[in-house]
Write a protein that holds these residues in place. Structure first.
Motif, PDB file in Angstrom:
ATOM      1  N   VAL A   1     -20.919 -10.074 -54.279  1.00 26.33           N
ATOM      2  CA  VAL A   1     -20.743 -11.500 -54.802  1.00 26.33           C
ATOM      3  C   VAL A   1     -21.952 -12.133 -55.287  1.00 26.33           C
ATOM      4  CG1 VAL A   1     -19.683 -13.517 -54.164  1.00 26.33           C
ATOM      5  CG2 VAL A   1     -18.793 -11.539 -53.039  1.00 26.33           C
ATOM      6  N   TRP A   2     -22.318 -12.535 -56.483  1.00 26.49           N
ATOM      7  CA  TRP A   2     -23.292 -13.201 -56.890  1.00 26.49           C
ATOM      8  C   TRP A   2     -22.626 -14.697 -57.205  1.00 26.49           C
ATOM      9  CZ3 TRP A   2     -23.430 -15.507 -61.567  1.00 26.49           C
ATOM     10  CH2 TRP A   2     -24.649 -16.094 -62.070  1.00 26.49           C
ATOM     11  N   MET A   3     -23.543 -15.679 -56.597  1.00 27.23           N
ATOM     12  CA  MET A   3     -23.134 -17.017 -56.997  1.00 27.23           C
ATOM     13  C   MET A   3     -24.302 -17.792 -57.387  1.00 27.23           C
ATOM     14  SD  MET A   3     -21.256 -19.755 -54.480  1.00 27.23           S
ATOM     15  CE  MET A   3     -22.775 -19.852 -53.285  1.00 27.23           C
TER      16      MET A   3
ATOM     17  N   GLN B   1     -21.208 -20.896 -60.606  1.00 30.18           N
ATOM     18  CA  GLN B   1     -20.732 -19.673 -61.192  1.00 30.18           C
ATOM     19  C   GLN B   1     -20.745 -18.640 -60.148  1.00 30.18           C
ATOM     20  OE1 GLN B   1     -22.422 -18.765 -65.190  1.00 30.18           O
ATOM     21  NE2 GLN B   1     -23.884 -20.313 -64.631  1.00 30.18           N
ATOM     22  N   VAL B   2     -19.491 -17.960 -60.051  1.00 32.61           N
ATOM     23  CA  VAL B   2     -19.339 -16.669 -59.082  1.00 32.61           C
ATOM     24  C   VAL B   2     -18.922 -15.485 -59.953  1.00 32.61           C
ATOM     25  CG1 VAL B   2     -18.151 -15.795 -57.174  1.00 32.61           C
ATOM     26  CG2 VAL B   2     -18.580 -18.243 -57.445  1.00 32.61           C
ATOM     27  N   ARG B   3     -19.499 -14.280 -59.610  1.00 37.75           N
ATOM     28  CA  ARG B   3     -19.018 -13.100 -60.084  1.00 37.75           C
ATOM     29  C   ARG B   3     -19.029 -12.047 -59.145  1.00 37.75           C
ATOM     30  NH1 ARG B   3     -23.732 -10.795 -63.383  1.00 37.75           N
ATOM     31  NH2 ARG B   3     -24.378 -10.090 -61.289  1.00 37.75           N
ATOM     32  N   VAL B   4     -17.719 -11.297 -58.855  1.00 36.34           N
ATOM     33  CA  VAL B   4     -17.362 -10.494 -57.941  1.00 36.34           C
ATOM     34  C   VAL B   4     -17.306  -9.062 -58.593  1.00 36.34           C
ATOM     35  CG1 VAL B   4     -15.705  -9.840 -56.039  1.00 36.34           C
ATOM     36  CG2 VAL B   4     -16.022 -12.191 -56.982  1.00 36.34           C
ATOM     37  N   ASN B   5     -18.152  -7.977 -58.049  1.00 36.99           N
ATOM     38  CA  ASN B   5     -18.012  -6.606 -58.470  1.00 36.99           C
ATOM     39  C   ASN B   5     -17.130  -5.828 -57.221  1.00 36.99           C
ATOM     40  OD1 ASN B   5     -19.979  -7.902 -60.570  1.00 36.99           O
ATOM     41  ND2 ASN B   5     -19.821  -5.691 -61.286  1.00 36.99           N
TER      42      ASN B   5
END
Length: 333
Positions: free
Chosen positions: A190-192, A196-200
């Motif tokens: 999880v990048w924040m 903005q958030v991105r889940v891989n």
């Protein structure tokens, strides 16, 4: 932080005072005189500020406690030292209602474990009390609370890679910005940055929602899938990741930019900077940047950008670096 010159009774009195001030400062009828009295109390001893900050952390944990009118039976109890912060803060968040620890756990209101982790200058690996492993990127912060019916993580800032211990009856929920990620056992990142958030997802499956207030558990991701969302998104954007995806390069201390427009690259860079870099206009944001960078040396990257891109640096009134595109000279006739 402890003070060996204080007795246990004196230390408990400070903790009780911190709980009182946490309650009063969050009350709608808190007066200016009370706020001034609080400031004087906080400045009177270093331990006062430390204990108050601990109470603020637990405030978030106990934020889902029911309000007093929902409670019919109250069982007074004296919390053990290991429960002191959780027990007192729980009472604070329920407007000073002294919930019994065992009742709070059984009803799913209180955790039986609470952990707080930060990574400042180095990537940090931690083990949660449920056995799950988490790797924190630079400048990241999270809390973990273990409830009877769920395990809850709040990613306050930054980035984390999770390897979650499997427990189908005890889901693992990560809250990031406005959204949440729900799993039972899997590996994901999880990048924040700001909202903005991105889940891989690496293995297993997760359910991703972009809004904590919406009903349902969200959209399901399978391995090699990614979800992105930001504040105001009704649903996450779902996409497939490529075999050469470099989003986890931070675990090796690297940031890989694969010919990205500055509008897309700067959020990845700014995550590591105390002063985020801005672009002067839309055309500057379309200039592309690539390369592999050490995540501990990204301040040096900012200063070097004018040497590798057609831009020059200025600063805005807040002191942020601003990238400006260099106007192209028209061809000579």
């Amino acid at each position: 932080m402890t003070d060996n010159s204080l007795s246990q009774a004196q230390y408990d009195a400070i903790t009780d005072a911190a709980a009182h001030w946490c309650m009063r400062l969050h009350a709608i009828d808190c007066t200016a005189q009370e706020r001034q009295a609080f400031e004087e109390w906080r400045e009177a001893h270093p331990l006062h500020a430390f204990e108050y900050e601990a109470m603020l952390e637990i405030w978030e944990v106990a934020g889902d406690l029911p309000r007093p009118h929902l409670i019919e039976t109250v069982v007074p109890f004296k919390p053990a030292s290991s429960w002191r912060h959780v027990g007192i803060a729980a009472a604070v968040c329920a407007l000073a209602l002294p919930l019994a620890a065992y009742a709070g756990w059984n009803m799913g209101w209180l955790p039986n474990a609470y952990q707080h982790f930060e990574a400042s200058d180095n990537v940090r690996q931690v083990t949660l009390s449920d056995g799950s492993e988490v790797e924190l990127n630079l400048g990241s912060e999270l809390t973990f609370s273990n409830y009877k019916d769920q395990r809850k993580v709040t990613l306050k800032k930054g980035e984390a890679f999770f390897s979650v211990s499997h427990d189908t009856s005890h889901p693992f929920i990560v809250r990031a910005a406005d959204g949440r990620i729900r799993v039972t056992g899997t590996k994901f990142n999880v990048w924040m940055y700001e909202d903005q958030v991105r889940v891989n997802l690496i293995e297993g499956s997760v359910l991703v929602s972009s809004n904590n207030d919406l009903a349902g558990d969200g959209l399901r991701l399978g391995p090699a899938m990614q979800a992105r969302f930001k504040h105001g998104d009704f649903t996450p954007q779902i996409s497939q990741t490529y075999a050469n995806d470099n989003s986890l390069a931070w675990r090796s201390g690297k940031l890989v930019l694969d010919n990205l427009a500055l509008n897309d690259a700067l959020p990845l860079i700014n995550r590591y900077l105390s002063k985020p870099v801005m672009v002067a206009d839309h055309s500057t944001g379309t200039i592309r940047l690539g390369g592999i960078y050490n995540i501990k040396e990204l301040n040096n990257l900012v200063a070097s950008l004018p040497r590798v891109l057609p831009v020059y640096l200025t600063r805005n009134k807040e002191g942020n670096p601003v990238l400006n595109s260099i106007p192209q000279q028209p061809p000579k006739s």
